[in-house]
Each structure stands twice: as structure tokens, then as C-alpha cells.
Design an enzyme around this catalytic site. Structure first.
Site, PDB file in Angstrom:
ATOM      1  N   SER A   1      -3.957   7.737  -3.721  1.00 12.58           N
ATOM      2  CA  SER A   1      -4.246   7.732  -5.164  1.00 12.58           C
ATOM      3  C   SER A   1      -5.212   6.612  -5.545  1.00 12.58           C
ATOM      4  O   SER A   1      -5.779   6.617  -6.628  1.00 12.58           O
ATOM      5  CB  SER A   1      -2.944   7.599  -5.967  1.00 12.58           C
ATOM      6  OG  SER A   1      -2.311   6.381  -5.649  1.00 12.58           O
TER       7      SER A   1
ATOM      8  N   TYR B   1       3.306  -7.725   8.502  1.00 10.56           N
ATOM      9  CA  TYR B   1       2.157  -6.823   8.408  1.00 10.56           C
ATOM     10  C   TYR B   1       1.445  -6.688   9.772  1.00 10.56           C
ATOM     11  O   TYR B   1       1.136  -5.569  10.207  1.00 10.56           O
ATOM     12  CB  TYR B   1       1.200  -7.371   7.349  1.00 10.56           C
ATOM     13  CG  TYR B   1       0.006  -6.509   7.041  1.00 10.56           C
ATOM     14  CD1 TYR B   1       0.139  -5.349   6.289  1.00 10.56           C
ATOM     15  CD2 TYR B   1      -1.264  -6.863   7.479  1.00 10.56           C
ATOM     16  CE1 TYR B   1      -0.974  -4.559   5.990  1.00 10.56           C
ATOM     17  CE2 TYR B   1      -2.376  -6.091   7.187  1.00 10.56           C
ATOM     18  CZ  TYR B   1      -2.230  -4.941   6.435  1.00 10.56           C
ATOM     19  OH  TYR B   1      -3.327  -4.161   6.144  1.00 10.56           O
TER      20      TYR B   1
ATOM     21  N   ASP C   1       7.400   9.301  -0.602  1.00 12.58           N
ATOM     22  CA  ASP C   1       7.395   7.959  -0.030  1.00 12.58           C
ATOM     23  C   ASP C   1       7.353   8.124   1.496  1.00 12.58           C
ATOM     24  O   ASP C   1       8.269   8.720   2.075  1.00 12.58           O
ATOM     25  CB  ASP C   1       8.691   7.255  -0.486  1.00 12.58           C
ATOM     26  CG  ASP C   1       8.867   5.873   0.102  1.00 12.58           C
ATOM     27  OD1 ASP C   1       8.182   5.538   1.096  1.00 12.58           O
ATOM     28  OD2 ASP C   1       9.717   5.134  -0.427  1.00 12.58           O
ATOM     29  N   VAL C   2       6.323   7.606   2.136  1.00  9.27           N
ATOM     30  CA  VAL C   2       6.184   7.841   3.588  1.00  9.27           C
ATOM     31  C   VAL C   2       7.315   7.205   4.404  1.00  9.27           C
ATOM     32  O   VAL C   2       7.557   7.609   5.536  1.00  9.27           O
ATOM     33  CB  VAL C   2       4.816   7.378   4.151  1.00  9.27           C
ATOM     34  CG1 VAL C   2       3.670   8.182   3.565  1.00  9.27           C
ATOM     35  CG2 VAL C   2       4.597   5.883   3.962  1.00  9.27           C
TER      36      VAL C   2
ATOM     37  N   GLY D   1      -1.032   7.913   0.831  1.00  9.21           N
ATOM     38  CA  GLY D   1      -1.374   6.769  -0.030  1.00  9.21           C
ATOM     39  C   GLY D   1      -2.784   6.866  -0.572  1.00  9.21           C
ATOM     40  O   GLY D   1      -3.533   5.888  -0.539  1.00  9.21           O
TER      41      GLY D   1
ATOM     42  N   LYS E   1       0.943  -3.342  12.061  1.00 10.93           N
ATOM     43  CA  LYS E   1      -0.392  -2.827  12.397  1.00 10.93           C
ATOM     44  C   LYS E   1      -0.617  -2.817  13.916  1.00 10.93           C
ATOM     45  O   LYS E   1      -1.330  -1.956  14.435  1.00 10.93           O
ATOM     46  CB  LYS E   1      -1.468  -3.646  11.677  1.00 10.93           C
ATOM     47  CG  LYS E   1      -1.415  -3.510  10.146  1.00 10.93           C
ATOM     48  CD  LYS E   1      -1.640  -2.068   9.701  1.00 10.93           C
ATOM     49  CE  LYS E   1      -1.709  -1.908   8.196  1.00 10.93           C
ATOM     50  NZ  LYS E   1      -1.945  -0.514   7.782  1.00 10.93           N
TER      51      LYS E   1
ATOM     52  N   ALA F   1       2.675  -7.198  12.727  1.00 10.89           N
ATOM     53  CA  ALA F   1       3.535  -6.454  13.660  1.00 10.89           C
ATOM     54  C   ALA F   1       3.441  -4.960  13.378  1.00 10.89           C
ATOM     55  O   ALA F   1       3.347  -4.142  14.301  1.00 10.89           O
ATOM     56  CB  ALA F   1       4.983  -6.934  13.542  1.00 10.89           C
TER      57      ALA F   1
ATOM     58  N   ASN G   1      -2.707   6.451   6.033  1.00 12.05           N
ATOM     59  CA  ASN G   1      -3.368   5.328   5.353  1.00 12.05           C
ATOM     60  C   ASN G   1      -2.418   4.464   4.528  1.00 12.05           C
ATOM     61  O   ASN G   1      -2.684   3.282   4.315  1.00 12.05           O
ATOM     62  CB  ASN G   1      -4.473   5.911   4.452  1.00 12.05           C
ATOM     63  CG  ASN G   1      -4.981   4.906   3.444  1.00 12.05           C
ATOM     64  OD1 ASN G   1      -5.772   4.025   3.767  1.00 12.05           O
ATOM     65  ND2 ASN G   1      -4.506   5.002   2.210  1.00 12.05           N
TER      66      ASN G   1
ATOM     67  N   ILE H   1     -11.466  -5.592   3.084  1.00 14.25           N
ATOM     68  CA  ILE H   1     -12.062  -4.529   2.259  1.00 14.25           C
ATOM     69  C   ILE H   1     -11.638  -4.735   0.805  1.00 14.25           C
ATOM     70  O   ILE H   1     -10.480  -5.044   0.521  1.00 14.25           O
ATOM     71  CB  ILE H   1     -11.566  -3.131   2.738  1.00 14.25           C
ATOM     72  CG1 ILE H   1     -11.746  -2.953   4.264  1.00 14.25           C
ATOM     73  CG2 ILE H   1     -12.257  -2.007   1.960  1.00 14.25           C
ATOM     74  CD1 ILE H   1     -13.146  -2.874   4.785  1.00 14.25           C
TER      75      ILE H   1
HETATM   76  N1  LIG Z   1      -7.970  -3.748   1.947  1.00 12.66           N
HETATM   77  C1  LIG Z   1      -8.071  -4.305   3.135  1.00 12.66           C
HETATM   78  O1  LIG Z   1      -8.733  -5.342   3.307  1.00 12.66           O
HETATM   79  C2  LIG Z   1      -7.391  -3.692   4.328  1.00 12.66           C
HETATM   80  C3  LIG Z   1      -7.633  -4.274   5.586  1.00 12.66           C
HETATM   81  C4  LIG Z   1      -7.020  -3.723   6.705  1.00 12.66           C
HETATM   82  C5  LIG Z   1      -6.204  -2.617   6.577  1.00 12.66           C
HETATM   83  N2  LIG Z   1      -5.988  -2.080   5.352  1.00 12.66           N
HETATM   84  C6  LIG Z   1      -5.095  -0.927   5.280  1.00 12.66           C
HETATM   85  O2  LIG Z   1      -5.717   0.131   4.597  1.00 12.66           O
HETATM   86  C7  LIG Z   1      -4.715   0.958   3.995  1.00 12.66           C
HETATM   87  C8  LIG Z   1      -5.078   1.186   2.533  1.00 12.66           C
HETATM   88  O3  LIG Z   1      -4.997  -0.059   1.849  1.00 12.66           O
HETATM   89  P1  LIG Z   1      -5.817  -0.394   0.518  1.00 12.66           P
HETATM   90  O4  LIG Z   1      -6.584  -1.629   0.783  1.00 12.66           O
HETATM   91  O5  LIG Z   1      -6.511   0.803   0.031  1.00 12.66           O
HETATM   92  O6  LIG Z   1      -4.620  -0.826  -0.442  1.00 12.66           O
HETATM   93  P2  LIG Z   1      -4.101  -0.223  -1.820  1.00 12.66           P
HETATM   94  O7  LIG Z   1      -2.958  -1.091  -2.198  1.00 12.66           O
HETATM   95  O8  LIG Z   1      -5.236  -0.079  -2.781  1.00 12.66           O
HETATM   96  O9  LIG Z   1      -3.620   1.218  -1.421  1.00 12.66           O
HETATM   97  C9  LIG Z   1      -2.454   1.456  -0.670  1.00 12.66           C
HETATM   98  C10 LIG Z   1      -1.970   2.846  -0.987  1.00 12.66           C
HETATM   99  O10 LIG Z   1      -0.770   3.116  -0.245  1.00 12.66           O
HETATM  100  C11 LIG Z   1       0.173   3.684  -1.127  1.00 12.66           C
HETATM  101  N3  LIG Z   1       1.532   3.461  -0.672  1.00 12.66           N
HETATM  102  C12 LIG Z   1       2.182   2.273  -0.541  1.00 12.66           C
HETATM  103  N4  LIG Z   1       3.437   2.484  -0.130  1.00 12.66           N
HETATM  104  C13 LIG Z   1       3.595   3.835  -0.004  1.00 12.66           C
HETATM  105  C14 LIG Z   1       4.677   4.665   0.379  1.00 12.66           C
HETATM  106  N5  LIG Z   1       5.850   4.148   0.710  1.00 12.66           N
HETATM  107  N6  LIG Z   1       4.472   5.996   0.403  1.00 12.66           N
HETATM  108  C15 LIG Z   1       3.296   6.540   0.061  1.00 12.66           C
HETATM  109  N7  LIG Z   1       2.243   5.794  -0.323  1.00 12.66           N
HETATM  110  C16 LIG Z   1       2.393   4.464  -0.358  1.00 12.66           C
HETATM  111  C17 LIG Z   1      -0.098   3.022  -2.475  1.00 12.66           C
HETATM  112  O11 LIG Z   1       0.468   3.774  -3.538  1.00 12.66           O
HETATM  113  C18 LIG Z   1      -1.623   3.012  -2.472  1.00 12.66           C
HETATM  114  O12 LIG Z   1      -2.132   4.237  -2.925  1.00 12.66           O
HETATM  115  C19 LIG Z   1      -3.386   0.255   4.222  1.00 12.66           C
HETATM  116  O13 LIG Z   1      -2.741   0.803   5.336  1.00 12.66           O
HETATM  117  C20 LIG Z   1      -3.814  -1.164   4.515  1.00 12.66           C
HETATM  118  O14 LIG Z   1      -2.852  -1.861   5.274  1.00 12.66           O
HETATM  119  C21 LIG Z   1      -6.565  -2.597   4.221  1.00 12.66           C
END
Ligand SMILES: NC(=O)c1ccc[n+]([C@@H]2O[C@H](COP(=O)([O-])OP(=O)(O)OC[C@H]3O[C@@H](n4cnc5c(N)ncnc54)[C@H](O)[C@@H]3O)[C@@H](O)[C@H]2O)c1
Length: 244
Positions: free
Chosen positions: A11, A152, A60-61, A9, A156, A154, A87, A185
Site C-alpha cells: 500500500s 531486523y 497480516d503476513v 505490504g 533479513k 536476523a 516485501n 531507500i
Molecule cells: N527503506 C529502506 O531503506 C529499506 C532498506 C532495506 C530493506 N527494506 C525493506 O523493504 C521492504 C519495504 O519497506 P519500505 O521501506 O517500503 O517500508 P514501508 O514502511 O514504507 O512499507 C512497509 C510495508 O509493509 C507493510 N506491512 C508491515 N507489516 C505487515 C504485515 N504484518 N502484513 C502485511 N503488510 C505489512 C506496511 O503496511 C507497509 O505497506 C521491507 O521489507 C523493508 O525491510 C527497506
């Protein structure tokens, strides 16, 4: 042989920042993405400016066969995977009363089963190499819980159990497995929240600022490095002190 990091993930958001940060450390990058977007080739170019290779691996993961294929593509290109960062993640927030079964399942399938799917395909190479780092992106809500996020949270929390169990299984092979629990974030994931909600969250962060993707990427850099070679099975918060 130069080192390789596979990031799912990646990109955009936190994953993208992790890919850029590790490329600056000299890692070849296997950059997993689900859907092509116009910025992807530019990102590959930017990463390769750091004198490393960047392999774009679509998949797709939540689909095991996809993961099997893109891990093989990575091994064919780079021979080994030194660092895996799980990620990829989504949210589909809703109070349980109104949450559809599909919304629960989708979040578990991508966040938790996705972590299994990729790790299961990568671990054999790390076992053979008797080395490796696996870094799973969890969340503070996997520890604290959060109304509207039963699915979500659950997923995590599941990642934390997965991390600790795997850390115990593979420690003797010099493979270190840790989880990062980000707080709030600034990415597209949190952009959807209203300004009021964001202000309210910021008030409750002791460091009084919303985190940047870089804050998480810096910890990934440390957990990938030699400096963290005595740390495994841990969950480290990157949250400005939100959860203590
Ligand atoms: N932003 C926050 O506040 C926050 C807080 C805690 C945890 N996180 C975690 O950090 C990670 C990154 O999140 P982010 O904030 O960058 O969000 P984001 O939405 O910007 O990025 C998520 C990425 O995951 C990819 N993705 C989604 N489903 C996918 C799949 N089935 N296969 C492959 N790729 C897939 C998306 O294309 C995207 O690139 C996630 O696991 C999220 O749960 C984020």
C-alpha cells in the site's frame, strides 16, 4: 492468459512502487495490505489505468490463516500467480540490552515468518504450473549486520538463507527464487531517522544519493522478466555501492 504478481505490504513505499512498475509490464496485481487507508482505492485506480486488474487482498503476513485466505482469493480471481514479491516488513530498532522480547519476535514474525507464510501458500500453484518467480526483499544489514538492529538483521539474514534453500528445492521446476538487498531507500521506514543520521549515511554511499523505491522496483521488474531466466538463488544489492 495474462500474468499475475502478488506483492505483500504494497500500500506504500517500495511495495507500492513494485506494484505500479509490474502493472506497467502488464501484470494483474494482487496487492496485499494490512490496514485500509484512504489512498488504497486511488492506488487501485492508478494501477488499473495500465489496463490490468488490481485485486486488494487484506491480511497480516505474520498470520498463516490470513495468507492462506488471500492467496486463495488471488487464485480465484486470476487462476495463477506468476510472480510473488515478499516485501512486507517492519523495523523495531533498539540495542539488544534494551530490546524487549516482543520487539524481537514481532520483527521476526512479520519479516521472516511472514515470508514463509506467503511462500508456503503460493508455492503449490507455481509447482503445478512448473514456472514462477519469487523475489524476497532482504536488506544489506542482513549481510553486514547493524548496531541497534539485531532483530531486523536476523530476519533479513534469515530471508537470505530461506531464498537460497528454496532456490535449490524448486529449480528443477523452473521456479526462480532471488533476494534483493536494498541499502538506504527513501520511504516511511527511513523517514523516522534524524537529518543528521541521514546525512551521515549519505556520505558513506559511493553514489552519494539516497535510493528511491523505483531503484528497487526496477530490479524486481528485471527478476520477473525473461531476461533473468538464468539467475536463481542470488542476493542482489541495490545500495548505491554502500556494501561491496
Ligand atoms: N527503506 C529502506 O531503506 C529499506 C532498506 C532495506 C530493506 N527494506 C525493506 O523493504 C521492504 C519495504 O519497506 P519500505 O521501506 O517500503 O517500508 P514501508 O514502511 O514504507 O512499507 C512497509 C510495508 O509493509 C507493510 N506491512 C508491515 N507489516 C505487515 C504485515 N504484518 N502484513 C502485511 N503488510 C505489512 C506496511 O503496511 C507497509 O505497506 C521491507 O521489507 C523493508 O525491510 C527497506
Amino acid at each position: 492468459m495474462s500474468k499475475t504478481a502478488l506483492i505483500t505490504g504494497a500500500s506504500k513505499g517500495i511495495g507500492k512502487e513494485i506494484a505500479i512498475t509490474l502493472s506497467k509490464e502488464g501484470y494483474n496485481i494482487a496487492l496485499n495490505y494490512r490496514k485500509e487507508n484512504e489512498e488504497l482505492l486511488k492506488l487501485k485506480e492508478d494501477i488499473e489505468k495500465n489496463n490490468v486488474k488490481c485485486l486488494l487482498i487484506q491480511g497480516d503476513v505474520s498470520n498463516f490463516e490470513d495468507c492462506e485466505r488471500f492467496v486463495k482469493e488471488t487464485i480465484q480471481e486470476f487462476e495463477n500467480i506468476d510472480v510473488l514479491v515478499n516485501n512486507a516488513g517492519i523495523t523495531k530498532d533498539m540495542l539488544l540490552m534494551r530490546m524487549k522480547k516482543e520487539d524481537f519476535e514481532d520483527v521476526i514474525d512479520i519479516n521472516l515468518v511472514g515470508t514463509f507464510n506467503v511462500t508456503k501458500n503460493v508455492i503449490q500453484y507455481m509447482l503445478k504450473a512448473r514456472a514462477g518467480r519469487i523475489i524476497n526483499i532482504s536488506s544489506v544489514v542482513g549481510i553486514s549486520g547493524n548496531a541497534g538492529q539485531t532483530n531486523y538483521s536476523a530476519s533479513k539474514a534469515g530471508i537470505i538463507g530461506f531464498t537460497k534453500s528454496l532456490a535449490k528445492e524448486v529449480a528443477s521446476r523452473n521456479i526462480l527464487v532471488n533476494a534483493i538487498a536494498p541499502g538506504f531507500i527513501k520511504t516511511d521506514m527511513t523517514e523516522v531517522l534524524s537529518e543528521n543520521v541521514k546525512e551521515e549515511i549519505q556520505k558513506n554511499i559511493p553514489l552519494k544519493r539516497i535510493g528511491e523505491a523505483k531503484d528497487v522496483a526496477n530490479l524486481v521488474k528485471f527478476l520477473s522478466s525473461e531476461e533473468s531466466s538464468y539467475i536463481t538463488g542470488q542476493v542482489i544489492n541495490v545500495d548505491g555501492g554502500m556494501l561491496m
